[in-house]
Scaffold this active site. Sequence first.
Site: not given
Length: 309
Positions: A170-172
């Site tokens: 997950f690239k937040i």
Amino acid sequence: MAVSDSASLRGIFPIAPTPFTETGELDLDGQTRVLDCMIDQGIDGICILANYSEQFLLSDDERDTLMDVCLKRVAGRVPVITTCSHFSTRVAVARAKKAAEAGAAMLMLMPPYHGTALRADEKTIIEHFARIADAAAIPIMVQDAPLSGVALPVPFLVRLAREVPAVRYFKIEVPGAAAKLRGLIEAGGDAIQGPFDGEESITLMADLDAGATGTMPSALLPDLIRPIVIDHLAGRRAEAARRYARVLPLINFENRQCGLRATKVAMMEGGVIRSDAVRHPLEPLHPATRAGLLELAREVDPLVLRWGK
């Protein structure tokens, strides 16, 4: 299909820019130099065809050409993440399958959206990712970015990870990224294999404190950002904070004043590429902004400024 087992990817995975000639054509020789320079920066992996690669200004044929050139040039030296975002599930599936067959280690996708009003709901987002996972059988990173305009609350991301096991990363890069990362890790447990941040690593220290194990900046100064991540993950937070304070003015200037053009300017200055051209409707940096960027870059001396000299 089952996703192949692999060790967790962590560390720094910068975005490869797409160099163009002055007339706006792909500079494939420059692209290979970009990749070699990035690997010499000591990165843990590379992401291609992302927003900072100007993916929204590339034709489908150009995407295929770049993916082929990039994966062949990298040749397994580091893992390559390939961005396959598209509103159409059919198109995204085709892109994902090509990337997996070409040797990509992971896919990165935003949720399906088109403009400000055409977005998928939670049910169809899960179906979208599930069909891509079935077609590609490699890990998937969800890009949670304001650009899509799609709200991805923590409970939904956890549900997505549990219902589509290929969704592990997950690239937040939304406002309050650290709080969202912390909540995602706490709620998702083992389903969250790779919590990353992005947005040029502008909130990196807070995100590492929240549990991020990777970051996806530009290719401007990964050789200076990677030691920050290494120190923090090894428990040397004070040293990480000291290093971060030194490069933060440059990161801030890149993020707030330059965007994707910063890396191209620095790479041209350092002899990596011949032109820092971007495709219209993007425009070159104002000369004063360019000068300000290079002034800050010279103070910290990233490899990109001297790689080709």
